[in-house]
Design an enzyme around this catalytic site. Structure first.
Site, PDB file in Angstrom:
ATOM      1  CD  GLU A  69      -2.920  -1.196   2.316  1.00  0.00           C
ATOM      2  OE1 GLU A  69      -2.678  -0.811   3.362  1.00  0.00           O
ATOM      3  OE2 GLU A  69      -3.902  -1.905   2.054  1.00  0.00           O
ATOM      4  CG  ASP A  87      -7.591  -5.014   5.453  1.00  0.00           C
ATOM      5  OD1 ASP A  87      -6.941  -5.291   6.496  1.00  0.00           O
ATOM      6  OD2 ASP A  87      -7.775  -3.935   4.969  1.00  0.00           O
ATOM      7  CD  GLU A 125      -9.622  -0.941   8.209  1.00  0.00           C
ATOM      8  OE1 GLU A 125      -8.893  -1.527   8.769  1.00  0.00           O
ATOM      9  OE2 GLU A 125      -9.550  -0.371   7.131  1.00  0.00           O
TER      10      GLU A 125
HETATM   11  C1  GCU Z   1      -5.971  -2.024   5.811  1.00  0.00           C
HETATM   12  C2  GCU Z   1      -6.277  -0.525   6.320  1.00  0.00           C
HETATM   13  C3  GCU Z   1      -5.246   0.329   6.263  1.00  0.00           C
HETATM   14  C4  GCU Z   1      -3.898  -0.387   6.970  1.00  0.00           C
HETATM   15  C5  GCU Z   1      -3.706  -1.545   6.321  1.00  0.00           C
HETATM   16  C6  GCU Z   1      -2.659  -2.302   7.134  1.00  0.00           C
HETATM   17  O1  GCU Z   1      -6.097  -1.951   4.555  1.00  0.00           O
HETATM   18  O2  GCU Z   1      -7.493  -0.087   5.799  1.00  0.00           O
HETATM   19  O3  GCU Z   1      -5.385   1.556   6.941  1.00  0.00           O
HETATM   20  O4  GCU Z   1      -2.860   0.631   6.540  1.00  0.00           O
HETATM   21  O5  GCU Z   1      -5.026  -2.207   6.597  1.00  0.00           O
HETATM   22  O6  GCU Z   1      -3.037  -3.170   7.658  1.00  0.00           O
HETATM   23  O7  GCU Z   1      -1.377  -1.943   6.915  1.00  0.00           O
END
Ligand code: GCU
Length: 660
Positions: free
Chosen positions: A268, A347, A375
């Site tokens: 990400e 997730d 979340e």
């Molecule tokens: C999810 C979450 C993110 C977080 C990521 C992670 O995608 O939405 O906010 O950074 O998990 O676990 O690194």
């Protein structure tokens, strides 16, 4: 009172059998942890028995005795608490064990156990029991639903009363490691390992240490570039290694006893070894070698996937990514590297299968990562007690061996004898007075700690303890709150995404229904619904994800007939007319569960109202407001999901309810 002490909200107890030991607390040791324990005992006894407990150093003939006994079979963190004539003994090989014994005693007394009947002997089941904060240095919290951070504000580190209370709460349930900053290390957070912040971090560390908690930080893999001004962060480069060697020397000089780092790499948008054509093992090992002389550890996350993948492309099923990236590296990581694996392959959805990396790796240290910040499970606006889910995960048999093959066995080192391992939770706290926004969400924090220490505790037992400690012993409060908690995960699931399909939330902030909501920029849906059915074929004929499991799990997931029903749509594309074990069609199941779920929430609000005058008004009102909001939202979920699938399938509800 608003329960700002959460479950350490000591209240008067009815049973007086312990009173005879209140002549004093005696200890030959006087280190920081023992002092914390004595402070806690004194505070508690004042509230519970209105007694000021005299504290004396040496031994006496009566009272509470804190006994450090290196001969006892209690490991580094275990305790034994028991009465011995006129003395009540709290024994451990270490001060930390004694501290856990003190908290256990207080728990037992708060739950009205007779003193003579207490004889508890426990070593923690997991070596590491960690909380991961996703706190940013500007004071915001990624996926935070309980106010601002209490660790950071305006790029400064905060140290105050709350730091101490936090440490007390965490230690009371056996937490021994805390990462205070977000895994996405950006901006000022990169500078946490520089002189600007060391003095404040040391203060936090000292408070933590006096409760047996090690401080950890999340680390920016690109720090050599962003801090060091180097041209590269290549883990194979000598210049980069030298830079980290100097940096970690400085960190451990400034923060003696520091635990180590949590790293999110190549995920990400985070930098990582892939940029330099290196593997995750090369990246993690480089840091591990450098941190090893200090006794530090590197916790490396397995949440690695291509977030820009085309969801229509079956070859790149996101669920496969963790295993595909990490399983081939089994055995390649140093002893002081621990892979941190999210419970499921996606997730933190309301329902996912257990990640096949558990059992897929036999020669690698592993930590199970769960998320108690809700979340995807109602963001602490909806009640969702997650301990039943965590229990299921721990008890999941991976079949990597004939026995001792559950996730719980693997992460604790019982299967393959790894020294490092355990559980980590993305925590749900913030600066809100009650810590967790929703008062009932504190049960998840409490429960996570308790379960990570003692994996045999049931979700029911933990919930009962938490209700008693938080709200006192009124039987009606117990019945109502316990009932709400125990039902809540299933109820949340019933009015949101069905049978393991996940998501259906608004992209980005992940709250509220949006059936087609898709996170990234390419076209796609997570559920692949069309006019005939929905679900993702992850069998060997589909994405092949099901083949990542050991037998018999792989075969179980392979076909619609054998797949556990609660995960049916995760593993298979299923037609709306398909008949489920209940005798209902899939579409009717979707309609019915959504209506039933919303009805239960309506009934929950009524049940809660019966506690007016029994609970403290502030907490009563605060929870009521959240439950009323949940009722509205559950109905919105019901209507959005039902109407979506009615339009898609063209099949009417057998019961002719109005679908908007
Ligand atoms: C999810 C979450 C993110 C977080 C990521 C992670 O995608 O939405 O906010 O950074 O998990 O676990 O690194």
């Amino acid at each position: 009172m608003g329960y700002e002490q959460a479950w350490l909200n000591y209240h008067q107890v009815k049973d007086q059998s312990f009173r005879k030991y209140l002549t004093g607390v005696y200890s030959l040791e006087e280190d920081a942890i023992i002092c914390s324990g004595i402070r806690e005992l004194t505070l508690a006894m004042e509230h519970m028995y209105a007694v000021t407990l005299p504290c004396d150093k040496g031994a006496a003939e009566s009272g509470i005795h804190l006994r450090k006994n290196s001969e006892a079979d209690l490991g580094q963190e275990g305790y034994h608490i028991y009465p011995e004539g006129p003395v009540f003994v709290i024994e451990g090989c270490t001060s930390q064990g004694i501290l856990y014994g003190i908290f256990q005693l207080l728990r037992r007394l708060q739950t009205e156990v007779v003193a003579e009947e207490i004889n508890d002997n426990k070593l923690p089941d997991n070596p590491l029991r960690m909380l991961n904060h996703w706190d940013n240095m500007d004071g915001s919290i990624e996926r935070g639903y309980a106010g601002h951070s209490f660790f950071f504000k305006d790029n400064e580190v905060l140290v105050n009363e709350r730091t101490l209370d936090y440490a007390r709460l965490a230690a009371s349930v056996g937490i021994n490691g805390v990462v205070i900053n977000n895994v996405n290390v950006k901006n000022a957070a990169t500078f946490l390992i520089t002189p600007r912040y060391f003095a404040d971090l040391r203060k936090i560390q000292e408070i933590f240490a006096s409760y047996g908690i090690k401080l950890f930080l999340s680390l920016n893999f690109a720090a050599p570039l962003e801090l060091g001004g180097l041209q590269s962060a290549d883990p194979a480069s000598d210049t980069v290694k030298d830079w980290w060697t100097d940096k970690l020397k400085e960190v451990f000089q400034e923060l003696p006893g520091f635990g180590g780092f949590l790293v999110k790499a190549d995920s990400e948008g985070r930098p990582g070894p892939f940029t330099y054509g290196r593997t995750h093992a090369e990246g993690a090992n480089m840091l591990a070698d450098i941190i090893s002389p200090y006794g530090g550890i590197i916790i490396w996350r397995c949440f690695v996937y291509n977030c820009r993948q085309d969801w229509r492309d079956l070859e790149t099923d996101r669920a496969r990514a963790g295993y595909d990236h990490f399983q081939p590296l089994d055995g390649a990581f140093r002893d002081n590297v621990i892979l941190q694996i999210k419970n499921g392959p996606m997730d933190f959805q309301v329902r996912e299968p257990v990640s096949p990396l558990f059992g897929g790796m036999k020669a690698t240290n592993q930590i199970l990562e769960v998320q108690i910040a809700q979340e995807y499970t109602g963001q602490q606006k909806h009640v969702c007690y997650l301990l039943p889910m965590f229990r299921e995960i721990l008890n999941f048999r991976t079949h990597c061996e004939q026995d001792k093959d559950t996730v719980g066995d693997l992460i604790s080192g019982r299967t393959y004898g790894q020294k490092h391992g355990g559980m980590a939770a993305v925590i749900n706290t913030g600066a809100d007075e009650n810590w967790t926004g929703h008062d009932l969400a504190a049960a998840n924090w409490y429960g996570f700690g308790r379960l990570s220490f003692d994996r045999n505790l049931t979700a029911e037992e933990i919930a009962a303890e938490w209700v008693l400690l938080t709200f006192g012993s009124d039987p009606k409060a117990m019945a109502v709150v316990h009932g709400i908690l125990m039902n809540s995960w299933n109820v949340y699931e019933s009015y949101t995404s069905p049978l393991g399909i996940g998501w259906m939330v608004n992209p980005g902030y992940h709250y509220g229904p949006n059936v087609d909501g898709y996170e990234y920029d390419r076209w796609g849906t997570y559920h692949r619904a069309d006019h005939r059915g929905l679900g993702v074929d992850r069998s060997s004929k589909g994405t092949g994800y099901a083949t990542q499991y050991h037998e018999p799990n792989a075969s179980l997931y392979e076909t619609i007939d054998t797949c556990p029903e609660e995960l049916l749509l995760f593993f298979h594309y299923v037609e709306y007319a398909h008949c489920l074990s209940s005798g209902k069609t899939l579409i009717q199941h979707i309609y019915d569960t959504h209506f039933e779920g919303a009805d239960v929430v309506e009934a929950t609000v009524k049940g809660w109202k019966g506690l007016e005058g029994i609970l403290e008004p502030i907490a009563y009102e605060r929870v009521l407001a959240r439950l009323e909001n949940q009722e509205l939202h559950a109905k919105e979920w019901r209507d959005v999901v039902c109407s979506y699938f009615y339009r898609k399938s063209g099949i009417a509800d057998e019961r002719n309810r109005q679908i908007f």
